[in-house]
Design an enzyme around this catalytic site. Structure first.
Site, PDB file in Angstrom:
ATOM      1  N   HIS A 166      29.059  69.401  32.434  1.00  0.00           N
ATOM      2  CA  HIS A 166      28.939  67.952  32.610  1.00  0.00           C
ATOM      3  C   HIS A 166      29.697  67.400  33.806  1.00  0.00           C
ATOM      4  O   HIS A 166      29.585  66.216  34.112  1.00  0.00           O
ATOM      5  CB  HIS A 166      29.433  67.227  31.352  1.00  0.00           C
TER       6      HIS A 166
HETATM    7  C1  UD1 Z   1      33.600  61.310  31.708  1.00  0.00           C
HETATM    8  C2  UD1 Z   1      34.904  61.535  32.464  1.00  0.00           C
HETATM    9  C3  UD1 Z   1      35.244  63.006  32.515  1.00  0.00           C
HETATM   10  C4  UD1 Z   1      35.202  63.652  31.145  1.00  0.00           C
HETATM   11  C5  UD1 Z   1      33.878  63.317  30.453  1.00  0.00           C
HETATM   12  C6  UD1 Z   1      33.935  63.834  29.043  1.00  0.00           C
HETATM   13  C7  UD1 Z   1      35.300  59.885  34.247  1.00  0.00           C
HETATM   14  C8  UD1 Z   1      35.332  59.657  35.719  1.00  0.00           C
HETATM   15  N1  UD1 Z   1      34.808  61.060  33.834  1.00  0.00           N
HETATM   16  O1  UD1 Z   1      32.561  61.895  32.460  1.00  0.00           O
HETATM   17  O2  UD1 Z   1      36.559  63.161  33.030  1.00  0.00           O
HETATM   18  O3  UD1 Z   1      35.325  65.028  31.289  1.00  0.00           O
HETATM   19  O4  UD1 Z   1      33.693  61.901  30.425  1.00  0.00           O
HETATM   20  O5  UD1 Z   1      32.681  63.995  28.480  1.00  0.00           O
HETATM   21  O6  UD1 Z   1      35.691  59.040  33.512  1.00  0.00           O
HETATM   22  N2  UD1 Z   1      26.054  58.563  29.159  1.00  0.00           N
HETATM   23  C9  UD1 Z   1      25.189  58.308  28.140  1.00  0.00           C
HETATM   24  N3  UD1 Z   1      25.704  58.145  26.879  1.00  0.00           N
HETATM   25  C10 UD1 Z   1      27.022  58.210  26.607  1.00  0.00           C
HETATM   26  C11 UD1 Z   1      27.908  58.487  27.668  1.00  0.00           C
HETATM   27  C12 UD1 Z   1      27.413  58.653  28.940  1.00  0.00           C
HETATM   28  O7  UD1 Z   1      23.977  58.218  28.331  1.00  0.00           O
HETATM   29  O8  UD1 Z   1      27.431  58.061  25.448  1.00  0.00           O
HETATM   30  C13 UD1 Z   1      25.492  58.748  30.519  1.00  0.00           C
HETATM   31  C14 UD1 Z   1      25.413  57.446  31.295  1.00  0.00           C
HETATM   32  O9  UD1 Z   1      24.253  57.451  32.047  1.00  0.00           O
HETATM   33  C15 UD1 Z   1      26.579  57.540  32.236  1.00  0.00           C
HETATM   34  C16 UD1 Z   1      26.681  59.042  32.481  1.00  0.00           C
HETATM   35  O10 UD1 Z   1      26.300  59.640  31.254  1.00  0.00           O
HETATM   36  O11 UD1 Z   1      26.354  56.809  33.413  1.00  0.00           O
HETATM   37  C17 UD1 Z   1      28.071  59.505  32.848  1.00  0.00           C
HETATM   38  O12 UD1 Z   1      29.033  59.010  31.925  1.00  0.00           O
HETATM   39  P1  UD1 Z   1      30.498  58.642  32.427  1.00  0.00           P
HETATM   40  O13 UD1 Z   1      31.285  58.146  31.276  1.00  0.00           O
HETATM   41  O14 UD1 Z   1      30.446  57.819  33.663  1.00  0.00           O
HETATM   42  O15 UD1 Z   1      31.062  60.039  32.917  1.00  0.00           O
HETATM   43  P2  UD1 Z   1      31.069  61.463  32.230  1.00  0.00           P
HETATM   44  O16 UD1 Z   1      30.241  62.367  33.055  1.00  0.00           O
HETATM   45  O17 UD1 Z   1      30.745  61.341  30.793  1.00  0.00           O
HETATM   46  N1  UDP Z   2      32.710  68.698  22.321  1.00  0.00           N
HETATM   47  C1  UDP Z   2      32.034  68.354  21.155  1.00  0.00           C
HETATM   48  N2  UDP Z   2      30.671  68.393  21.174  1.00  0.00           N
HETATM   49  C2  UDP Z   2      29.956  68.750  22.268  1.00  0.00           C
HETATM   50  C3  UDP Z   2      30.663  69.107  23.445  1.00  0.00           C
HETATM   51  C4  UDP Z   2      32.041  69.036  23.434  1.00  0.00           C
HETATM   52  O1  UDP Z   2      32.656  68.048  20.149  1.00  0.00           O
HETATM   53  O2  UDP Z   2      28.699  68.746  22.206  1.00  0.00           O
HETATM   54  C5  UDP Z   2      34.186  68.650  22.307  1.00  0.00           C
HETATM   55  C6  UDP Z   2      34.855  69.932  22.707  1.00  0.00           C
HETATM   56  O3  UDP Z   2      34.979  70.806  21.606  1.00  0.00           O
HETATM   57  C7  UDP Z   2      36.191  69.438  23.230  1.00  0.00           C
HETATM   58  C8  UDP Z   2      35.837  68.117  23.874  1.00  0.00           C
HETATM   59  O4  UDP Z   2      34.601  67.722  23.295  1.00  0.00           O
HETATM   60  O5  UDP Z   2      37.085  69.209  22.164  1.00  0.00           O
HETATM   61  C9  UDP Z   2      35.703  68.298  25.350  1.00  0.00           C
HETATM   62  O6  UDP Z   2      35.087  67.185  25.900  1.00  0.00           O
HETATM   63  P1  UDP Z   2      34.295  67.231  27.275  1.00  0.00           P
HETATM   64  O7  UDP Z   2      33.888  68.623  27.579  1.00  0.00           O
HETATM   65  O8  UDP Z   2      33.259  66.197  27.176  1.00  0.00           O
HETATM   66  O9  UDP Z   2      35.385  66.679  28.302  1.00  0.00           O
HETATM   67  P2  UDP Z   2      36.575  67.340  29.121  1.00  0.00           P
HETATM   68  O10 UDP Z   2      37.455  68.082  28.178  1.00  0.00           O
HETATM   69  O11 UDP Z   2      35.966  68.210  30.177  1.00  0.00           O
HETATM   70  O12 UDP Z   2      37.241  66.169  29.754  1.00  0.00           O
END
Ligand code: UD1
Ligand code: UDP
Length: 366
Positions: A212
């Site tokens: 991601h």
């Molecule tokens: C964010 C964090 C990242 C973290 C990740 C965990 C920042 C800069 N990044 O990245 O550090 O590792 O969360 O998962 O804050 N979206 C949906 N539904 C949701 C959430 C997101 O559709 O519930 C889509 C939206 O189009 C959004 C895109 O995903 O624009 C990205 O989401 P965003 O929260 O901006 O960043 P992540 O890639 O999730």
């Molecule tokens: N995780 C989850 N379901 C998923 C993917 C991840 O519960 O489908 C959990 C995972 O076990 C870990 C956390 O989400 O505890 C990690 O989040 P993510 O990878 O989104 O973010 P990051 O740690 O890279 O910031």
């Protein structure tokens, strides 16, 4: 004793933050029950799908957020700006003794910045992590928040050293990793939520993958490289990949199609994820949290990046950095059977990080 309870205003917004906050919320329960703490939980809304947000509150018994700002999607500026705008009046209203924030997301940055400008003390859980790659939005967020924080709760000695290198030595505490606390607490419960039977997965007979990071998903050549590597993995065993919404969108945009042996599923709950992790042959991921969970469970990890903040997993020989390079992914898979014989020292504390954080937050405040 101070008759006024200590006010802690927690800001969370993204999936990994719910998991981290679950540990601290549990450790706060006795002090809340004794009215020594007033806890205000703010959800920025950064993650908003049911299976990216609500599901974690339910599974991990996190108290319902007092306020949900509903700020999800959009670019960094719009998202962070909107959070700042809405957090300021809340912080002014509650005048918390601590604004508590986690990790490195845009919600973390907004919380730290809003609080520091209103002269409220900031406490940062998972302080001191560095990738030394300023092209990652997370690196910018974590560096800035660390420099705004009054209490810095570090999960590892490497994190303490990183802060020291930047001249931050006051208020730094090595407490261990709250994600380890949570994984220990829910380990036994995870088995009852197993998805393995549903997907026909044998113990040790599949790979688990997640992807991601913006640096991977938003660059078509890297995204293709990763899926080419997963196709090579699928020649050995099925690959299960709970797909982050960001990645789903980019795959559609760039026309990236998975190999038939790579099974894309919706994001899963925390308990389901722990069970999938614990029984995988190896985990291929660019997630921060999942690299550590692989280590907690003694499952070899192959990290789809050029660097990691969790350097001790690499030094211990349990994590291999392969970039987005198909052949390096395949080579790393070859080596995973040797990995399982390596020693696995306790790198992340002993499961009491959250309790230590709460003790340190209350010290001198009551
Ligand atoms: C964010 C964090 C990242 C973290 C990740 C965990 C920042 C800069 N990044 O990245 O550090 O590792 O969360 O998962 O804050 N979206 C949906 N539904 C949701 C959430 C997101 O559709 O519930 C889509 C939206 O189009 C959004 C895109 O995903 O624009 C990205 O989401 P965003 O929260 O901006 O960043 P992540 O890639 O999730
Ligand atoms: N995780 C989850 N379901 C998923 C993917 C991840 O519960 O489908 C959990 C995972 O076990 C870990 C956390 O989400 O505890 C990690 O989040 P993510 O990878 O989104 O973010 P990051 O740690 O890279 O910031």
């Amino acid at each position: 004793m101070n008759p006024k309870p200590t006010c802690i205003l927690t800001v969370v917004g993204a999936r990994p933050q719910f998991i981290k906050a679950a540990a601290v919320a549990r450790a706060l329960e006795p002090a809340i029950a004794e009215k020594r703490v007033r806890h205000v939980l703010v959800h920025t809304g950064q993650h908003y799908d049911q299976n990216m947000s609500e599901l974690f509150f339910e599974q991990l018994d996190i108290p319902r957020a007092d306020i949900n700002l509903g700020i999800g999607g959009g670019g960094h500026g719009r998202m962070t700006g909107a959070m700042l705008e809405q957090l300021e009046p809340l912080i002014e209203q509650h005048r918390p003794d601590w604004v508590l924030t986690y990790g490195d997301t845009n919600s973390t940055l907004a919380a730290g910045l809003a609080a520091a400008k209103l002269h409220r003390p900031v406490a940062h859980v998972e302080a001191g992590l560095r990738s030394f790659n300023r092209r990652m939005p997370e690196e910018i967020n974590r560096v800035l928040v660390d420099h705004l924080s009054d209490r810095l709760f570090c999960p590892t000695t490497a994190a303490v050293d990183n802060l020291s290198q930047e001249g931050i030595r006051e208020g730094v505490h090595l407490v261990g990793d709250v994600m380890y606390d949570v994984a220990l607490f829910y380990r036994d419960r995870a088995a009852s939520r197993s998805l393995r039977a549903r997907f026909g997965l044998e113990v040790g007979g599949y790979f688990l993958s997640t992807c991601h990071r913006a640096e991977n998903t938003d660059d078509p050549s890297r995204l293709r490289g990763i899926f080419a590597g997963l196709a090579l993995a699928a020649r050995e065993a099925p690959v299960v990949l709970p797909l982050h919404p960001r990645t789903r969108a980019r795959m559609a945009e760039f026309g990236v199609k998975p190999d038939p042996g790579v099974h894309l599923i919706e994001p899963v709950g925390y308990l389901e994820m722990l069970d999938l992790e614990a029984h995988a042959r190896a985990i291929l991921t660019d997630s921060g949290g999942i690299q550590k969970e692989a280590y907690f469970y003694g499952v070899p990890c192959i990290t789809l990046r050029t660097e990691t903040e969790w350097v001790e997993t690499v030094s211990a020989g349990w994590n291999t950095l392969v970039d987005a390079h198909p052949e390096r992914i395949a080579e790393a898979i070859e080596c995973t059977s040797e990995t399982r014989h390596r020693p696995r020292p306790e790198l992340y504390g002993c499961g009491d990080a959250a309790r230590r954080i709460v003790d340190l937050l209350l010290e001198g405040k009551e």
